[in-house]
Scaffold this motif. Structure first.
Motif, PDB file in Angstrom:
ATOM      1  N   ARG A 107      26.642  90.863 112.487  1.00 15.93           N
ATOM      2  CA  ARG A 107      26.954  91.059 110.831  1.00 15.93           C
ATOM      3  C   ARG A 107      27.112  89.751 110.092  1.00 15.93           C
ATOM      4  NH1 ARG A 107      31.517  95.568 109.088  1.00 15.93           N
ATOM      5  NH2 ARG A 107      29.918  96.695 110.250  1.00 15.93           N
ATOM      6  N   LEU A 108      26.181  89.766 109.075  1.00 18.95           N
ATOM      7  CA  LEU A 108      26.369  88.725 108.125  1.00 18.95           C
ATOM      8  C   LEU A 108      27.252  88.909 107.122  1.00 18.95           C
ATOM      9  CD1 LEU A 108      22.981  86.673 108.427  1.00 18.95           C
ATOM     10  CD2 LEU A 108      24.978  86.486 109.814  1.00 18.95           C
ATOM     11  N   ASP A 109      28.076  88.322 106.438  1.00 20.66           N
ATOM     12  CA  ASP A 109      28.686  88.636 105.405  1.00 20.66           C
ATOM     13  C   ASP A 109      28.125  88.012 103.902  1.00 20.66           C
ATOM     14  OD1 ASP A 109      29.388  85.943 105.475  1.00 20.66           O
ATOM     15  OD2 ASP A 109      31.503  86.300 105.874  1.00 20.66           O
ATOM     16  N   ALA A 110      28.528  87.895 102.888  1.00 19.66           N
ATOM     17  CA  ALA A 110      28.061  87.673 101.683  1.00 19.66           C
ATOM     18  C   ALA A 110      27.842  85.967 101.694  1.00 19.66           C
ATOM     19  CB  ALA A 110      28.849  88.089 100.364  1.00 19.66           C
ATOM     20  N   SER A 111      28.841  85.372 102.168  1.00 19.29           N
ATOM     21  CA  SER A 111      28.549  83.939 102.174  1.00 19.29           C
ATOM     22  C   SER A 111      27.455  83.480 103.070  1.00 19.29           C
ATOM     23  CB  SER A 111      30.008  83.274 102.596  1.00 19.29           C
ATOM     24  OG  SER A 111      29.892  81.874 102.491  1.00 19.29           O
TER      25      SER A 111
ATOM     26  N   VAL B  55      22.581  89.511  94.101  1.00 21.86           N
ATOM     27  CA  VAL B  55      23.740  88.993  94.094  1.00 21.86           C
ATOM     28  C   VAL B  55      24.589  89.965  94.808  1.00 21.86           C
ATOM     29  CG1 VAL B  55      26.016  88.453  92.203  1.00 21.86           C
ATOM     30  CG2 VAL B  55      23.387  87.951  91.660  1.00 21.86           C
ATOM     31  N   LEU B  56      25.594  89.433  95.486  1.00 16.77           N
ATOM     32  CA  LEU B  56      26.517  90.214  96.280  1.00 16.77           C
ATOM     33  C   LEU B  56      28.072  90.317  96.218  1.00 16.77           C
ATOM     34  CD1 LEU B  56      24.782  88.933  99.860  1.00 16.77           C
ATOM     35  CD2 LEU B  56      24.268  91.140  98.382  1.00 16.77           C
ATOM     36  N   ALA B  57      28.473  91.331  96.249  1.00 15.14           N
ATOM     37  CA  ALA B  57      29.952  91.547  96.251  1.00 15.14           C
ATOM     38  C   ALA B  57      30.658  90.817  97.304  1.00 15.14           C
ATOM     39  CB  ALA B  57      30.623  92.778  96.091  1.00 15.14           C
ATOM     40  N   PRO B  58      31.851  90.373  97.260  1.00 18.15           N
ATOM     41  CA  PRO B  58      32.377  89.554  98.385  1.00 18.15           C
ATOM     42  C   PRO B  58      32.568  90.593  99.733  1.00 18.15           C
ATOM     43  CG  PRO B  58      33.882  89.149  96.390  1.00 18.15           C
ATOM     44  CD  PRO B  58      32.865  90.269  95.908  1.00 18.15           C
ATOM     45  N   ASP B  59      32.458  91.897  99.362  1.00 19.12           N
ATOM     46  CA  ASP B  59      32.666  92.727 100.709  1.00 19.12           C
ATOM     47  C   ASP B  59      31.349  92.909 101.305  1.00 19.12           C
ATOM     48  OD1 ASP B  59      31.823  94.416  98.600  1.00 19.12           O
ATOM     49  OD2 ASP B  59      32.996  96.174  99.335  1.00 19.12           O
ATOM     50  N   ALA B  60      30.256  92.448 101.040  1.00 17.45           N
ATOM     51  CA  ALA B  60      28.719  92.890 100.991  1.00 17.45           C
ATOM     52  C   ALA B  60      28.393  92.345 102.519  1.00 17.45           C
ATOM     53  CB  ALA B  60      27.757  92.660 100.207  1.00 17.45           C
ATOM     54  N   PHE B  61      27.678  93.172 103.270  1.00 17.97           N
ATOM     55  CA  PHE B  61      27.208  92.704 104.549  1.00 17.97           C
ATOM     56  C   PHE B  61      26.021  93.132 104.889  1.00 17.97           C
ATOM     57  CE2 PHE B  61      29.775  96.403 105.627  1.00 17.97           C
ATOM     58  CZ  PHE B  61      28.824  97.111 106.713  1.00 17.97           C
ATOM     59  N   VAL B  62      25.305  92.457 105.752  1.00 12.16           N
ATOM     60  CA  VAL B  62      24.051  93.032 106.253  1.00 12.16           C
ATOM     61  C   VAL B  62      24.039  93.106 107.833  1.00 12.16           C
ATOM     62  CG1 VAL B  62      21.675  92.680 106.799  1.00 12.16           C
ATOM     63  CG2 VAL B  62      22.626  92.510 104.544  1.00 12.16           C
ATOM     64  N   GLN B  63      23.861  94.129 108.542  1.00 13.68           N
ATOM     65  CA  GLN B  63      23.792  94.119 109.920  1.00 13.68           C
ATOM     66  C   GLN B  63      22.692  95.140 110.374  1.00 13.68           C
ATOM     67  OE1 GLN B  63      27.494  95.167 111.887  1.00 13.68           O
ATOM     68  NE2 GLN B  63      26.560  95.198 113.967  1.00 13.68           N
ATOM     69  N   PRO B  64      21.664  94.555 111.335  1.00 12.99           N
ATOM     70  CA  PRO B  64      20.719  95.413 111.772  1.00 12.99           C
ATOM     71  C   PRO B  64      21.019  96.875 112.462  1.00 12.99           C
ATOM     72  CG  PRO B  64      20.445  93.252 112.654  1.00 12.99           C
ATOM     73  CD  PRO B  64      21.893  93.534 112.126  1.00 12.99           C
ATOM     74  N   TYR B  65      21.761  96.817 113.399  1.00 17.02           N
ATOM     75  CA  TYR B  65      22.153  97.959 114.183  1.00 17.02           C
ATOM     76  C   TYR B  65      20.970  98.645 115.096  1.00 17.02           C
ATOM     77  CZ  TYR B  65      26.945  98.649 111.981  1.00 17.02           C
ATOM     78  OH  TYR B  65      27.933  98.365 111.507  1.00 17.02           O
TER      79      TYR B  65
END
Length: 256
Positions: free
Chosen positions: A172-176, A128-138
Protein backbone atom coordinates in the motif's frame (compact mmCIF):
# COMPACT_ATOMS: atom_id res chain seq x y z
CA UNK A 1 -32.82 8.72 -14.28
CA UNK A 2 -30.25 8.60 -11.46
CA UNK A 3 -26.66 9.00 -12.55
CA UNK A 4 -23.65 7.70 -10.67
CA UNK A 5 -21.46 10.55 -11.91
CA UNK A 6 -22.38 14.17 -11.09
CA UNK A 7 -21.12 16.74 -13.60
CA UNK A 8 -20.60 20.49 -13.43
CA UNK A 9 -18.53 22.99 -15.38
CA UNK A 10 -16.13 25.65 -14.15
CA UNK A 11 -14.41 28.50 -15.98
CA UNK A 12 -10.79 28.29 -17.12
CA UNK A 13 -8.55 31.40 -17.33
CA UNK A 14 -8.44 31.31 -21.13
CA UNK A 15 -12.23 31.53 -21.34
CA UNK A 16 -12.79 27.82 -21.98
CA UNK A 17 -14.63 25.47 -19.65
CA UNK A 18 -13.46 22.74 -17.34
CA UNK A 19 -15.68 19.82 -16.35
CA UNK A 20 -15.77 18.32 -12.87
CA UNK A 21 -16.96 14.69 -12.82
CA UNK A 22 -17.72 13.33 -9.35
CA UNK A 23 -18.38 9.62 -8.91
CA UNK A 24 -21.28 9.13 -6.48
CA UNK A 25 -22.00 5.38 -6.63
CA UNK A 26 -22.43 3.09 -3.64
CA UNK A 27 -19.89 0.65 -2.23
CA UNK A 28 -17.14 3.26 -2.40
CA UNK A 29 -17.60 3.77 -6.14
CA UNK A 30 -17.01 0.13 -7.03
CA UNK A 31 -16.29 -0.23 -10.72
CA UNK A 32 -19.58 -1.84 -11.69
CA UNK A 33 -21.02 -1.66 -15.23
CA UNK A 34 -23.41 1.16 -14.31
CA UNK A 35 -20.75 3.44 -12.89
CA UNK A 36 -18.38 2.79 -15.79
CA UNK A 37 -21.18 3.50 -18.25
CA UNK A 38 -22.08 6.75 -16.50
CA UNK A 39 -18.42 7.79 -16.39
CA UNK A 40 -18.08 7.18 -20.13
CA UNK A 41 -21.26 9.20 -20.74
CA UNK A 42 -19.94 12.04 -18.57
CA UNK A 43 -16.75 12.08 -20.63
CA UNK A 44 -18.90 12.21 -23.79
CA UNK A 45 -20.73 15.22 -22.38
CA UNK A 46 -17.50 16.96 -21.40
CA UNK A 47 -16.12 16.47 -24.89
CA UNK A 48 -19.36 17.70 -26.47
CA UNK A 49 -19.01 20.88 -24.41
CA UNK A 50 -15.45 21.23 -25.76
CA UNK A 51 -13.96 21.48 -22.29
CA UNK A 52 -10.21 21.99 -22.06
CA UNK A 53 -9.81 20.26 -18.68
CA UNK A 54 -11.56 17.36 -16.94
CA UNK A 55 -11.39 16.93 -13.17
CA UNK A 56 -12.32 13.45 -11.89
CA UNK A 57 -13.28 13.19 -8.21
CA UNK A 58 -14.80 10.67 -5.83
CA UNK A 59 -16.23 10.78 -2.34
CA UNK A 60 -14.76 9.71 1.00
CA UNK A 61 -13.14 6.93 -1.02
CA UNK A 62 -12.25 7.62 -4.62
CA UNK A 63 -12.97 4.03 -5.71
CA UNK A 64 -12.46 0.57 -4.29
CA UNK A 65 -12.00 -0.94 -7.76
CA UNK A 66 -13.93 -3.94 -9.02
CA UNK A 67 -16.72 -5.27 -6.81
CA UNK A 68 -15.33 -8.60 -5.61
CA UNK A 69 -18.71 -9.63 -4.24
CA UNK A 70 -20.34 -9.07 -7.64
CA UNK A 71 -17.61 -11.05 -9.38
CA UNK A 72 -18.00 -13.82 -6.82
CA UNK A 73 -21.77 -13.98 -7.27
CA UNK A 74 -21.31 -14.13 -11.03
CA UNK A 75 -18.77 -16.91 -10.59
CA UNK A 76 -21.16 -18.96 -8.47
CA UNK A 77 -23.83 -18.51 -11.15
CA UNK A 78 -21.48 -19.57 -13.94
CA UNK A 79 -21.51 -16.01 -15.33
CA UNK A 80 -18.00 -14.90 -14.39
CA UNK A 81 -16.82 -14.30 -17.95
CA UNK A 82 -20.01 -12.46 -18.91
CA UNK A 83 -19.77 -10.18 -15.89
CA UNK A 84 -16.06 -9.55 -16.46
CA UNK A 85 -16.83 -8.65 -20.07
CA UNK A 86 -19.33 -6.07 -18.78
CA UNK A 87 -16.69 -4.45 -16.56
CA UNK A 88 -13.10 -4.82 -17.70
CA UNK A 89 -13.33 -3.71 -21.37
CA UNK A 90 -15.27 -0.60 -20.27
CA UNK A 91 -12.58 0.29 -17.76
CA UNK A 92 -9.80 -0.33 -20.27
CA UNK A 93 -11.53 1.88 -22.84
CA UNK A 94 -11.78 4.74 -20.34
CA UNK A 95 -8.11 4.46 -19.37
CA UNK A 96 -7.04 4.51 -23.01
CA UNK A 97 -9.40 7.38 -23.71
CA UNK A 98 -8.05 9.56 -20.91
CA UNK A 99 -4.49 9.50 -22.18
CA UNK A 100 -5.61 10.07 -25.78
CA UNK A 101 -8.10 12.91 -25.34
CA UNK A 102 -6.81 16.42 -26.13
CA UNK A 103 -7.85 17.67 -22.72
CA UNK A 104 -6.05 18.10 -19.44
CA UNK A 105 -7.10 15.24 -17.16
CA UNK A 106 -6.77 15.90 -13.42
CA UNK A 107 -7.68 13.54 -10.57
CA UNK A 108 -8.56 14.58 -7.02
CA UNK A 109 -8.74 11.59 -4.69
CA UNK A 110 -9.49 10.81 -1.08
CA UNK A 111 -9.24 7.47 0.69
CA UNK A 112 -8.98 4.23 -1.26
CA UNK A 113 -7.82 4.08 -4.86
CA UNK A 114 -7.55 0.32 -5.23
CA UNK A 115 -7.50 -2.32 -7.93
CA UNK A 116 -8.46 -1.19 -11.41
CA UNK A 117 -9.59 2.25 -10.26
CA UNK A 118 -5.92 3.20 -9.94
CA UNK A 119 -5.90 3.27 -13.74
CA UNK A 120 -7.76 6.58 -13.59
CA UNK A 121 -4.90 7.96 -11.51
CA UNK A 122 -2.24 6.46 -13.79
CA UNK A 123 -3.93 8.04 -16.83
CA UNK A 124 -4.18 11.51 -15.28
CA UNK A 125 -1.95 14.38 -16.33
CA UNK A 126 -2.03 15.77 -12.79
CA UNK A 127 -3.31 14.39 -9.49
CA UNK A 128 -3.90 15.82 -6.03
CA UNK A 129 -4.40 13.47 -3.09
CA UNK A 130 -5.85 13.92 0.37
CA UNK A 131 -3.54 12.89 3.23
CA UNK A 132 -5.56 9.69 3.74
CA UNK A 133 -5.40 8.61 0.08
CA UNK A 134 -3.65 5.37 -0.79
CA UNK A 135 -3.23 2.97 -3.69
CA UNK A 136 -2.99 -0.81 -3.33
CA UNK A 137 -3.26 -3.43 -6.11
CA UNK A 138 -4.96 -6.29 -4.17
CA UNK A 139 -4.68 -8.60 -7.21
CA UNK A 140 -2.36 -11.04 -5.44
CA UNK A 141 -4.85 -11.33 -2.57
CA UNK A 142 -7.99 -11.75 -4.69
CA UNK A 143 -6.57 -13.74 -7.61
CA UNK A 144 -7.57 -11.44 -10.47
CA UNK A 145 -5.15 -10.56 -13.24
CA UNK A 146 -4.20 -6.86 -13.20
CA UNK A 147 -6.46 -4.51 -15.14
CA UNK A 148 -6.93 -0.76 -15.47
CA UNK A 149 -3.44 -0.30 -16.88
CA UNK A 150 -1.39 -1.70 -13.99
CA UNK A 151 0.78 -3.57 -16.50
CA UNK A 152 -0.19 -1.60 -19.61
CA UNK A 153 0.27 2.00 -18.47
CA UNK A 154 2.01 2.05 -15.10
CA UNK A 155 5.39 0.83 -16.47
CA UNK A 156 5.37 3.93 -18.69
CA UNK A 157 4.99 6.05 -15.55
CA UNK A 158 7.36 4.43 -13.05
CA UNK A 159 9.27 1.73 -14.95
CA UNK A 160 8.76 -2.00 -15.41
CA UNK A 161 10.85 -3.05 -12.41
CA UNK A 162 9.04 -0.84 -9.92
CA UNK A 163 5.68 -1.88 -11.37
CA UNK A 164 6.50 -5.57 -11.04
CA UNK A 165 7.72 -5.19 -7.46
CA UNK A 166 4.60 -3.27 -6.46
CA UNK A 167 2.24 -5.85 -7.93
CA UNK A 168 4.18 -8.79 -6.48
CA UNK A 169 4.49 -7.27 -2.99
CA UNK A 170 0.94 -5.86 -3.01
CA UNK A 171 2.20 -2.93 -0.95
CA UNK A 172 0.00 0.00 0.00
CA UNK A 173 1.47 3.35 -1.04
CA UNK A 174 0.26 6.42 0.81
CA UNK A 175 -0.19 9.91 -0.62
CA UNK A 176 3.36 10.99 0.10
CA UNK A 177 4.86 7.88 -1.49
CA UNK A 178 2.66 8.33 -4.55
CA UNK A 179 4.00 11.87 -4.95
CA UNK A 180 7.55 10.55 -4.60
CA UNK A 181 6.82 8.00 -7.32
CA UNK A 182 5.63 10.75 -9.68
CA UNK A 183 2.02 9.54 -9.68
CA UNK A 184 0.65 12.61 -7.90
CA UNK A 185 1.52 16.29 -7.85
CA UNK A 186 0.51 17.36 -4.36
CA UNK A 187 -1.09 16.35 -1.07
CA UNK A 188 -3.88 18.62 0.12
CA UNK A 189 -6.63 18.63 2.74
CA UNK A 190 -8.85 20.03 -0.03
CA UNK A 191 -7.75 18.00 -3.05
CA UNK A 192 -10.67 19.05 -5.25
CA UNK A 193 -9.96 22.77 -4.81
CA UNK A 194 -6.21 22.32 -5.22
CA UNK A 195 -6.71 20.18 -8.32
CA UNK A 196 -8.99 22.81 -9.90
CA UNK A 197 -6.37 25.48 -9.17
CA UNK A 198 -3.58 23.42 -10.73
CA UNK A 199 -5.75 22.77 -13.77
CA UNK A 200 -6.12 26.52 -14.25
CA UNK A 201 -2.42 27.31 -14.00
CA UNK A 202 -0.26 27.66 -17.10
CA UNK A 203 -1.06 28.07 -20.79
CA UNK A 204 -3.51 25.32 -21.72
CA UNK A 205 -2.39 25.10 -25.35
CA UNK A 206 1.19 24.35 -24.32
CA UNK A 207 0.04 21.82 -21.74
CA UNK A 208 -2.09 19.95 -24.26
CA UNK A 209 0.68 20.03 -26.87
CA UNK A 210 3.01 18.53 -24.28
CA UNK A 211 0.49 15.80 -23.50
CA UNK A 212 0.12 14.96 -27.20
CA UNK A 213 3.89 14.66 -27.58
CA UNK A 214 4.23 12.33 -24.60
CA UNK A 215 1.22 10.19 -25.46
CA UNK A 216 1.92 10.06 -29.19
CA UNK A 217 0.29 7.57 -31.54
CA UNK A 218 3.05 4.98 -31.28
CA UNK A 219 3.08 4.99 -27.48
CA UNK A 220 -0.72 4.86 -27.30
CA UNK A 221 -0.78 1.92 -29.70
CA UNK A 222 1.57 -0.03 -27.45
CA UNK A 223 -0.50 0.80 -24.37
CA UNK A 224 -3.76 -0.15 -26.09
CA UNK A 225 -2.27 -3.51 -27.09
CA UNK A 226 -1.23 -4.08 -23.47
CA UNK A 227 -4.70 -3.08 -22.25
CA UNK A 228 -6.17 -5.73 -24.54
CA UNK A 229 -3.69 -8.24 -23.13
CA UNK A 230 -4.78 -7.32 -19.60
CA UNK A 231 -8.40 -7.96 -20.55
CA UNK A 232 -7.57 -11.35 -22.02
CA UNK A 233 -5.58 -12.33 -18.93
CA UNK A 234 -8.41 -11.18 -16.63
CA UNK A 235 -10.94 -13.29 -18.54
CA UNK A 236 -8.64 -16.29 -18.31
CA UNK A 237 -8.01 -15.87 -14.58
CA UNK A 238 -11.63 -15.20 -13.57
CA UNK A 239 -12.70 -18.81 -14.22
CA UNK A 240 -9.78 -20.48 -12.43
CA UNK A 241 -10.53 -22.42 -9.21
CA UNK A 242 -7.85 -20.56 -7.26
CA UNK A 243 -9.45 -17.25 -8.25
CA UNK A 244 -12.83 -18.40 -6.90
CA UNK A 245 -11.10 -19.43 -3.67
CA UNK A 246 -9.25 -16.11 -3.51
CA UNK A 247 -12.50 -14.17 -3.89
CA UNK A 248 -14.13 -16.20 -1.12
CA UNK A 249 -11.23 -15.64 1.25
CA UNK A 250 -11.10 -11.92 0.45
CA UNK A 251 -14.84 -11.51 1.13
CA UNK A 252 -14.44 -13.35 4.42
CA UNK A 253 -11.62 -11.03 5.48
CA UNK A 254 -13.47 -7.80 4.71
CA UNK A 255 -16.79 -9.08 6.09
CA UNK A 256 -20.26 -8.42 4.78
Amino acid sequence: MTTRVATETFPMPDGSLGARLTMTAGRANSLEPGLLGDLASALDEAEAQDTSAILICGGRNFSSGGDVRAFHRASLDGEAVAYANAVVPRLQAIVGRLIAMPRLVVVAARGAVTGGSAGLLFAADLAVLAPDAFVQPYYAKVGFAPDGGWTALLPERIGAGRTLEWLQSDRRLDASALCDAGLATAVSDTPEMTAARLAAEGEIGTRLATKALVWDEARRARINARLEAETAAFLERIVQPDTALGMSRFIERIGS
